[in-house]
Enzyme design. Structure first.
Site, PDB file in Angstrom:
ATOM      1  N   ARG A  95       0.819  -1.220   0.000  1.00 37.21           N
ATOM      2  CA  ARG A  95       0.000   0.000   0.000  1.00 37.21           C
ATOM      3  C   ARG A  95       0.850   1.267   0.000  1.00 37.21           C
ATOM      4  NH1 ARG A  95      -5.576  -0.259   1.447  1.00 37.21           N
ATOM      5  NH2 ARG A  95      -6.312  -2.139   0.468  1.00 37.21           N
ATOM      6  N   ARG A 125      -3.843   6.524   0.519  1.00 36.23           N
ATOM      7  CA  ARG A 125      -4.374   7.718   1.180  1.00 36.23           C
ATOM      8  C   ARG A 125      -3.417   8.466   2.106  1.00 36.23           C
ATOM      9  NH1 ARG A 125      -9.682   4.774   3.030  1.00 36.23           N
ATOM     10  NH2 ARG A 125      -7.987   3.301   3.253  1.00 36.23           N
ATOM     11  N   ARG A 140      -7.561  11.645  -5.798  1.00 34.24           N
ATOM     12  CA  ARG A 140      -8.753  10.926  -5.330  1.00 34.24           C
ATOM     13  C   ARG A 140      -9.961  11.863  -5.184  1.00 34.24           C
ATOM     14  NH1 ARG A 140     -12.439   8.384  -4.600  1.00 34.24           N
ATOM     15  NH2 ARG A 140     -12.956   6.748  -3.130  1.00 34.24           N
ATOM     16  N   TYR A 173     -14.945 -11.585  -0.101  1.00 35.02           N
ATOM     17  CA  TYR A 173     -15.632 -10.327  -0.429  1.00 35.02           C
ATOM     18  C   TYR A 173     -16.866 -10.582  -1.290  1.00 35.02           C
ATOM     19  CZ  TYR A 173     -11.682  -7.919   1.611  1.00 35.02           C
ATOM     20  OH  TYR A 173     -10.750  -7.482   2.500  1.00 35.02           O
ATOM     21  N   ASP A 190      -6.844  -2.962  -7.616  1.00 29.54           N
ATOM     22  CA  ASP A 190      -7.378  -3.593  -6.406  1.00 29.54           C
ATOM     23  C   ASP A 190      -7.685  -5.055  -6.693  1.00 29.54           C
ATOM     24  OD1 ASP A 190      -8.400  -2.555  -3.587  1.00 29.54           O
ATOM     25  OD2 ASP A 190      -9.707  -4.175  -4.236  1.00 29.54           O
TER      26      ASP A 190
END
Ligand code: CP3
Length: 344
Positions: free
Chosen positions: A23, A27, A36, A149, A73
């Site tokens: 990662r 963010r 973003r 998921y 992703d």
């Protein structure tokens, strides 16, 4: 110039470990948050090659790690199979759950390649711009983790729906796993053909699988992906990240065909050096919280890891992804420390 990460994956021992961070694009970086802000949907970012390539390279420009990881992703696979996938602010991924054989009829391999083609475009663009000595890591989720998921409809606490399905109707559950295996193989081959140097398989929720189903749900699907990709692209190197499985990682290492084990922060570097590293490269395993906190505690933990693991083939990384609250300055200090040997 040679890519240090590829040397580690070939079993070479290097004066200082090559490094990158899970990662590393995300963010915690103001330049990511700027981009973003301009889009409402996270998935849109993944499907815009120019933008995704720029985000992939943001941490490379800032910290000069030895690898970039493709910005995408693991949930592009369910999306490409036809499932509704959305990322909601402060909730995370939300999917229309698939829980029965009937639900499986809504999923199909037919359009996968077309839907994923912008991501192959991103890989090609990154390859044009990335420094020659920096490796490009492609990735996919492992079938079990992607299935959690798809079946739970998002991140889960106790994984009741998927565990019930896998137990009550193993045959129809296998159909879901097989569909993910098939789409993931094509997806990985596409990334390799577009220029990815290495593939990491993320099995974030491997620890949820009961021991008596571990072979069938974790080992075999991973094995099938690696074998099938290598039938088409024989030289493909794989890093496996079966998070949280403790000493079962030895069995995972022996059986799946990975070249390197990415270890989470609960695995002791000594165990990895003694039991895994004689045969496999190791990647890991600084606690992301140590990076968030920074200072001497971060540097001491880093030195311990390097002193123990750099006697064999080793890639420095975290035990899991960078947490969004992490100060970028800490990442820079850590990068410089590792580059200078990290011995303390
Ligand atoms: O530097 C990189 O690693 C960039 C590429 C990357 C992302 N996700 C971008 C992302 C990678 C390799 C992933 C993998 C991923 N995605 C995993 C496996 C690794 C892990 O963290 O365990 C998993 C389980 C996912 C699924 C996922 N994606 C979740 C649960 C979430 C929400 C939680 C969160 O961290 O935001 C995401 C969203 C996501 N994926 C973001 C990014 C940058 C944040 C989205 C945003 O900007 O709003």
């Amino acid at each position: 110039m040679s890519k240090l990460i590829l040397l580690s994956l070939e079993g070479k021992i290097l004066p200082r470990p090559p490094f990158w961070f899970m990662r590393q694009a995300g963010r915690y970086l103001p330049e990511y948050r700027d981009i973003r802000k301009r889009t409402t949907s996270f998935l849109d970012l993944c499907y815009q090659p120019e933008i995704a390539a720029e985000i992939t390279l943001q941490p490379v420009h800032r910290f000069h790690p030895d690898a970039a990881i493709l910005f995408s992703d693991i949930l592009v696979i369910p999306h490409a199979l036809g499932q509704m996938v959305e990322f909601k602010e402060s909730i995370g991924p939300c999917l229309n759950p698939v829980r029965t054989t009937k639900d499986l009829k809504g999923l199909s391999l037919i359009n996968c390649d077309k839907k994923l083609s912008p991501i192959f475009e991103t890989v090609k663009l990154v390859k044009e711009k990335i420094p020659e000595d920096v490796a490009l890591i492609g990735f996919a989720g492992s079938p079990w983790t992607v299935a959690t998921y798809m079946v739970e409809g998002g991140t889960s606490r106790n994984f009741v729906s998927i565990k019930k399905w896998a137990r009550n109707d193993p045959n129809s559950f296998s159909k879901l796993i097989n569909l993910i295996v098939d789409s993931t193989c094509d997806y990985i081959v596409g990334q390799v053909e577009s220029g990815a140097d290495v593939i990491q398989l993320f099995d974030t929720w491997a620890s949820v699988v009961p021991a008596d189903q571990f072979q069938k749900l974790i080992i075999e699907p991973t094995q099938r992906i690696i074998n099938r990709v290598r039938q088409i692209k024989p030289k493909t190197k794989f890093i496996g990240f079966p998070k949280g499985i403790g000493t079962a990682i030895s069995h995972y290492a022996e059986e799946t065909g990975v070249n390197c084990l990415s270890i989470d922060s609960s695995v002791s570097p000594k165990f990895a050096a003694n039991c895994l590293q004689p045969k496999f490269a190791i990647q890991g395993n600084l606690d992301p919280i140590a990076l968030l906190v920074g200072g001497n505690s971060m540097l001491n933990s880093t030195s311990n890891i390097i002193n123990t693991l750099n006697k064999g083939p080793f890639i420095f990384n975290l035990g899991h992804g960078i947490i969004p609250e992490t100060p970028p300055e800490n990442v820079e200090i850590l990068a410089n420390f590792i580059r200078s040997g990290g011995k303390g």
